[in-house]
Write an enzyme that holds these catalytic residues in place. Structure first.
Site, mmCIF file in Angstrom:
data_model
loop_
_atom_site.group_PDB
_atom_site.id
_atom_site.type_symbol
_atom_site.label_atom_id
_atom_site.label_comp_id
_atom_site.label_asym_id
_atom_site.label_seq_id
_atom_site.Cartn_x
_atom_site.Cartn_y
_atom_site.Cartn_z
ATOM 1 N NE ARG A 211 -3.765 -2.133 2.484
ATOM 2 C CZ ARG A 211 -3.863 -3.065 3.441
ATOM 3 N NH1 ARG A 211 -3.097 -2.993 4.517
ATOM 4 N NH2 ARG A 211 -4.734 -4.044 3.331
ATOM 5 C CG ASP A 249 -15.052 -5.166 -2.041
ATOM 6 O OD1 ASP A 249 -13.833 -5.436 -1.979
ATOM 7 O OD2 ASP A 249 -15.948 -5.949 -1.634
ATOM 8 C CB CYS A 338 -3.939 -13.709 -1.248
ATOM 9 S SG CYS A 338 -5.691 -13.828 -1.634
HETATM 10 N N1 SAH Z 1 -7.425 -4.750 -1.197
HETATM 11 C C1 SAH Z 1 -8.050 -5.025 0.070
HETATM 12 C C2 SAH Z 1 -8.273 -6.497 0.345
HETATM 13 C C3 SAH Z 1 -9.074 -7.209 -0.735
HETATM 14 S S1 SAH Z 1 -9.786 -8.696 -0.190
HETATM 15 C C4 SAH Z 1 -7.231 -4.379 1.193
HETATM 16 O O1 SAH Z 1 -6.233 -3.732 0.912
HETATM 17 O O2 SAH Z 1 -7.602 -4.540 2.354
HETATM 18 C C5 SAH Z 1 -10.758 -9.137 -1.565
HETATM 19 C C6 SAH Z 1 -12.047 -8.316 -1.717
HETATM 20 O O3 SAH Z 1 -12.652 -8.693 -2.936
HETATM 21 C C7 SAH Z 1 -13.092 -8.528 -0.660
HETATM 22 O O4 SAH Z 1 -13.399 -7.303 -0.061
HETATM 23 C C8 SAH Z 1 -14.330 -9.059 -1.405
HETATM 24 O O5 SAH Z 1 -15.544 -8.499 -0.921
HETATM 25 C C9 SAH Z 1 -14.063 -8.584 -2.801
HETATM 26 N N2 SAH Z 1 -14.632 -9.369 -3.892
HETATM 27 C C10 SAH Z 1 -14.626 -10.714 -4.048
HETATM 28 N N3 SAH Z 1 -15.121 -11.046 -5.246
HETATM 29 C C11 SAH Z 1 -15.442 -9.887 -5.872
HETATM 30 C C12 SAH Z 1 -15.963 -9.555 -7.167
HETATM 31 N N4 SAH Z 1 -16.236 -10.528 -8.051
HETATM 32 N N5 SAH Z 1 -16.149 -8.263 -7.471
HETATM 33 C C13 SAH Z 1 -15.856 -7.290 -6.585
HETATM 34 N N6 SAH Z 1 -15.335 -7.539 -5.368
HETATM 35 C C14 SAH Z 1 -15.128 -8.816 -5.024
#
Ligand code: SAH
Length: 394
Positions: A211, A249, A338
């Site tokens: 980040r 999201d 991940c």
């Molecule tokens: N970048 C974030 C962590 C991401 S975790 C951080 O820095 O904290 C992955 C995220 O993807 C979750 O919040 C989940 O709600 C979202 N997600 C999962 N499938 C998705 C989709 N098809 N479209 C949009 N969001 C999605």
């Protein structure tokens, strides 16, 4: 020879990996005789080689492919004092890395505590247990956390899908204190996390350094933060000078937490949180000729099990293609995975293929992973699960 715990033996010629320092013993390496098979899941055991030489102490689960996980050398007592020592060691490491108490305090095998993860948010601790051996020791371990850091609140987030592999059910509860929305201090700003109701522990500490890296690149620029969750990448970028961010999201509760954090940091006016499905949103925005100087994609794991490798790899390639289309000339693209089961080199290959199919030239400028509060076990490459790559696009 008598041992403190029941003796589990390796089959003849097995044990090369354990002798080299690996903490896992697979079920096919073990002499599964009647008494061994009859041991209850999570029983503490001494592990010996076929010749009877004791190699270490750990826990056993006849139901699991990873039958023994070692915690210590021969004849160690796996009591509260043992866990206090391990937690103190983990704490000491974090205190040298960070100035405030917001970090992953225990990262399973990487901290010598297979089956145990703990994220710290000041005086709130969120604990995740993934094996029967650690589950049996829950009270001892909670007492050890109390002895070392005395958290006001302890949340047990025993809701990881991998618990099924150990024959464990799901169980989330407040073990101590009262849970609610907690503050997360990271990279100089304040976020929020929902420790009991959010995803995982409520916060992904693993991306802290990534980040910060992306925020530096985004100064004065426009940012797309895809899979934003509670705003980890996007809010920091704007707080450090990005012009604005569109964060996408599919989870409305996550976006609500993100909106509150953006306001808390006085950047709400430059953050646009959009509920949507990322693939569809990227396609729509590319068709509408939208462009962003910095595009960040941090998706959920596309390869959950080894058998999903091929479809998952395809999904990563497609995401790279769609995201690359949206990057302005001279902009930057961040792509993360991940998935434990997605090898790093394969991830790089899929990203490269996806970017090429968007007809863009890319220079890879960073190949990173999780931060140092997610230590890697040197004998278990699987523990280096996070891949985070950054590309400069023409
Ligand atoms: N970048 C974030 C962590 C991401 S975790 C951080 O820095 O904290 C992955 C995220 O993807 C979750 O919040 C989940 O709600 C979202 N997600 C999962 N499938 C998705 C989709 N098809 N479209 C949009 N969001 C999605």
């Amino acid at each position: 020879m008598t041992t403190r715990f029941p003796l589990v033996k390796l089959r003849p010629k097995e044990g090369r990996r354990v002798r080299a320092g690996a903490p896992w013993v697979f079920s096919n390496e073990i002499e599964m005789d009647g008494p061994t098979k009859a041991l209850a899941p999570g029983t503490l055991v001494s592990l010996a080689d076929a010749g009877g030489i004791v190699l270490g102490t750990g826990y056993f689960n006849p139901k699991s492919l990873i039958a023994v996980r070692l915690l210590a050398g021969p004849n160690a007592a796996l009591d509260q004092a043992f866990f206090v020592g391990k937690i103190r060691r983990a704490l000491n490491l974090r205190e040298q890395l960070f100035t405030s108490p917001f970090y992953r305090l225990v990262h399973a095998e990487g901290d010598g505590l297979p089956g145990l993860v703990a994220d710290r948010f000041g005086d709130t601790l969120v604990v995740q247990i993934t094996t029967a051996g650690i589950e049996n020791l829950t009270e001892t371990i909670l007492a050890a956390f109390d002895e070392v850091i005395a958290p006001r609140t302890i949340v047990l987030r025993n809701d990881a899908a991998s618990r099924a592999l150990e024959g464990l059910g799901l169980d989330t509860r407040i073990a101590k204190g009262e849970a609610g929305r907690v503050t997360v201090e990271e990279n100089g700003i304040r976020y929020f996390a929902d420790a009991a109701g959010g995803q995982k522990s409520g916060w992904y500490y693993d991306q802290r350094e990534n980040r910060a890296f992306m925020a530096r690149l985004a100064n004065g620029k426009t940012v797309l933060d895809a899979y934003s969750y509670t705003g980890g990448f996007g809010i920091l970028a704007v707080a450090q000078g990005a012009r604005d961010v569109v964060a996408i999201d599919s989870s409305e509760p996550a976006l609500d937490v993100a909106r509150a954090a953006a306001d808390e940091n006085n950047v709400g006016a430059s953050c646009h949180f959009v509920k949507g499905e990322v693939f569809a949103e990227l396609e729509r925005r590319a068709a509408a000729n939208e462009r962003f100087d910095v595009v960040i994609c941090d998706p959920p794991p596309f390869v959950r099990a080894r058998k999903d490798l091929e479809p998952g790899a395809k999904a990563y390639r497609k995401l790279a293609r769609l995201a690359a289309q949206l990057v302005s000339p001279g902009g930057f693209l961040f792509l993360a995975s991940c998935s434990h089961n997605m090898p790093r080199d394969r991830f790089g290959i899929e990203n490269a293929a996806g970017i090429a199919r968007a007809w863009r030239f890319a220079s890879e400028i960073r190949d990173a992973g999780a931060g140092p509060d997610h230590p890697v076990h040197p004998n278990l490459p699987e523990t280096a699960y996070l891949k985070a790559m950054v590309y400069a696009l023409d």
